[in-house]
Design a protein around this motif. Sequence first.
Motif, short mmCIF file in Angstrom:
data_model
loop_
_atom_site.label_atom_id
_atom_site.label_comp_id
_atom_site.label_asym_id
_atom_site.label_seq_id
_atom_site.Cartn_x
_atom_site.Cartn_y
_atom_site.Cartn_z
N ALA A 274 10.09 2.60 -2.42
CA ALA A 274 9.67 3.22 -3.67
C ALA A 274 10.43 4.50 -3.97
CB ALA A 274 8.17 3.50 -3.63
N LEU A 275 10.68 5.31 -2.95
CA LEU A 275 11.22 6.66 -3.15
C LEU A 275 12.73 6.72 -3.14
CD1 LEU A 275 8.68 8.61 -0.92
CD2 LEU A 275 8.70 8.46 -3.41
N ASP B 205 0.84 -1.20 0.00
CA ASP B 205 0.00 0.00 0.00
C ASP B 205 0.87 1.25 0.00
OD1 ASP B 205 -1.26 2.31 1.54
OD2 ASP B 205 -3.03 1.05 1.30
N GLY B 206 1.86 1.30 0.90
CA GLY B 206 2.72 2.48 0.97
C GLY B 206 3.53 2.68 -0.29
N TYR B 207 4.02 1.59 -0.87
CA TYR B 207 4.76 1.67 -2.13
C TYR B 207 3.87 2.28 -3.22
CZ TYR B 207 7.38 0.14 -6.26
OH TYR B 207 8.06 0.09 -7.45
N ALA B 208 2.64 1.79 -3.33
CA ALA B 208 1.73 2.25 -4.38
C ALA B 208 1.34 3.71 -4.18
CB ALA B 208 0.49 1.37 -4.41
N ARG B 209 1.09 4.13 -2.95
CA ARG B 209 0.70 5.52 -2.71
C ARG B 209 1.84 6.48 -3.02
NH1 ARG B 209 -4.10 6.06 1.45
NH2 ARG B 209 -4.40 3.90 2.07
N THR C 74 4.18 6.13 -5.24
CA THR C 74 4.58 6.14 -6.65
C THR C 74 3.41 6.21 -7.62
OG1 THR C 74 4.53 3.73 -6.80
CG2 THR C 74 6.62 4.75 -6.14
N GLY C 75 2.23 5.73 -7.22
CA GLY C 75 1.12 5.57 -8.16
C GLY C 75 1.19 4.28 -8.93
N LYS C 76 2.25 3.51 -8.74
CA LYS C 76 2.41 2.23 -9.44
C LYS C 76 1.82 1.11 -8.60
CE LYS C 76 6.50 1.26 -10.85
NZ LYS C 76 7.97 1.09 -10.82
N PRO C 77 1.18 0.12 -9.25
CA PRO C 77 0.65 -1.01 -8.47
C PRO C 77 1.77 -1.80 -7.81
CG PRO C 77 0.50 -1.45 -10.82
CD PRO C 77 0.90 -0.02 -10.68
N ALA C 78 1.53 -2.24 -6.59
CA ALA C 78 2.50 -3.04 -5.85
C ALA C 78 1.98 -4.47 -5.73
CB ALA C 78 2.72 -2.45 -4.48
N THR C 79 2.88 -5.40 -5.44
CA THR C 79 2.55 -6.83 -5.51
C THR C 79 2.91 -7.54 -4.21
OG1 THR C 79 2.94 -6.82 -7.89
CG2 THR C 79 2.90 -8.96 -6.80
N PRO D 119 4.75 -0.33 8.44
CA PRO D 119 5.01 -1.06 7.19
C PRO D 119 4.75 -0.23 5.95
CG PRO D 119 3.07 -1.94 8.31
CD PRO D 119 3.72 -1.01 9.27
N ALA D 120 3.72 0.64 5.96
CA ALA D 120 3.46 1.47 4.78
C ALA D 120 4.64 2.39 4.49
CB ALA D 120 2.19 2.29 4.98
N ALA D 121 5.27 2.90 5.55
CA ALA D 121 6.45 3.75 5.36
C ALA D 121 7.62 2.95 4.79
CB ALA D 121 6.84 4.39 6.69
N ILE D 122 7.74 1.69 5.17
CA ILE D 122 8.79 0.85 4.61
C ILE D 122 8.58 0.70 3.11
CG2 ILE D 122 9.73 -1.50 4.58
CD1 ILE D 122 9.06 -1.63 7.61
#
Length: 547
Positions: free
Chosen positions: A428-429, A65-69, A71-76, A420-423
Amino acid sequence: MTDARAVSASVSCGEKLVELLAAYGVDTVFGIPGNHTVQLYRGLENTPIRHISPRHEQGAAFMADGYARATGKPATCFLISGPGLGNAVTPMIQALADSVPMLVVTAVAATEQLGMGEGRLHEIPDQRQLARQCSRFSHTLMRPDELPKVLARAFAVFSCERPGPVHIEIPLDVITADASHVSGSPWPIPAPPVAAPEAIERIGQRLSAAERPALLVGGGAIKAADQVRALAERLDAPVVTTVNGKGLLPPDHELLVGGSPSLESVRQFLRDSDAVLAVGTEFGETDYDMLFLGPLGEFPWMARVDIDAAQLSRNQRADELVVGDALESVALLNARVTSREAGDGAMRCAAVREAISREEHFSRDMTRLFDTIQAALPGVCLVGDSTLPTYYAVWQYQAPAPRRYFHSATGGGTLGYAIPAAIGARRALGDHIPVAVLIGDGSSQFTFMELASAAQEGLPIIVLLWNNSGYQEIKRGMIASKIEPVGVDIAAPDFIGAAKALGCEAESVGSLKDLERALKDAGRRSVPTLVELTEEEFVGDAPGSWY
């Protein structure tokens, strides 16, 4: 005798999945390997995809979730059947509520065992039915040949529909089935829907003629930041954002209202505007009625733009409805509206900002806290949990850019989200944007062990742990409702010692000056840092009066 060359040339369905994900641009998978998913990991080392192991499957999905937010890219995520999916349901609920693209891949029993109820390992009666409640769709892959089509459908949801989690379950015998004949080239992704020209023309005329226009933008407009800013400036229209729309205008822009449509002063400002354009917002309760004031009420005139047609018939009636992608729709409106000289837009904006500062629910202590964080960590991506500072952040925090603030206090309202969302966001960033967490002592205990994941993976997030000795927001609500508090005064560990044991740096601070110094120190480290803040040392007035 088996032909060794034929065996080596075989490609399993699990391997083909990884190959296709890499072709779609997926660079990270979050998951914990298990007996039912090990075949998904065959060949993973031969791709550019990095695997990150959380300490719990809930952490895997929150990381995605954090990765996707960010970047806007779907995470898996790769998760085992049964309990693996069950542990991810809470993050999927949060992602569904906030329209976050996430691909959740799980195993499931072999095809001949499906629905038999024979007590197989990890078996639940209908795993797909569970996933359907918290995803855009759930699919059981019955043959390797289906894989490119199902992935194409998933990435179409992520790209040109209202996004959210998608679940794909693969039976054990299908994961290992030969997929050598299946193409490794992904299907093309369709373009998002384009707004009807006649509707854009009518809205453009109405906005051009308005004397007091306003824009109301949500997370669905996040890709259209440049277009939104241009439209606001052409119309001299103040801009109100939801939580997921924070950062669409720079914090110092003279047309940024800030605040939240949950505040009565902002609601009144919108009702006083003679033309309101709402883009990419569902008008959900946790953004628009966090203080339980009731419906927004009638507007003189409103238009809504949303990629999801069904959403346009929910929550808030509008005079014009447009189904379309926010970026394209706002770009079309920029070409249709009449540009006007700067008038009273900035003054209207300043007036409502002044009214916000006089609201009962405005805290100058929180403003000082947020200013300190941003001064110490320029450009920070701040990730919040359900805790006191994030409730105030709804109307008092302005993000430095799009995708640089998100939290779980709205939408699904989950606990334990932020670490975990921050991880995921830090993965991502990269190293050039600091990532910090706002989380309470109670909610942190849901996912505290994920700090070990961050330390192991070399992802130096900064955790600001707001300690008010338990579930104090719930306790205040119980007292306000004349309920004897029960279950809210929970024992806490030594957070400093626990964080250090997990490979992090940690300290407690008691002033804004010490906080700024601690954050600057943390920003230079290559390991995670926990900074503990005790509530009474940072808040002068008793908070939490909205219950």
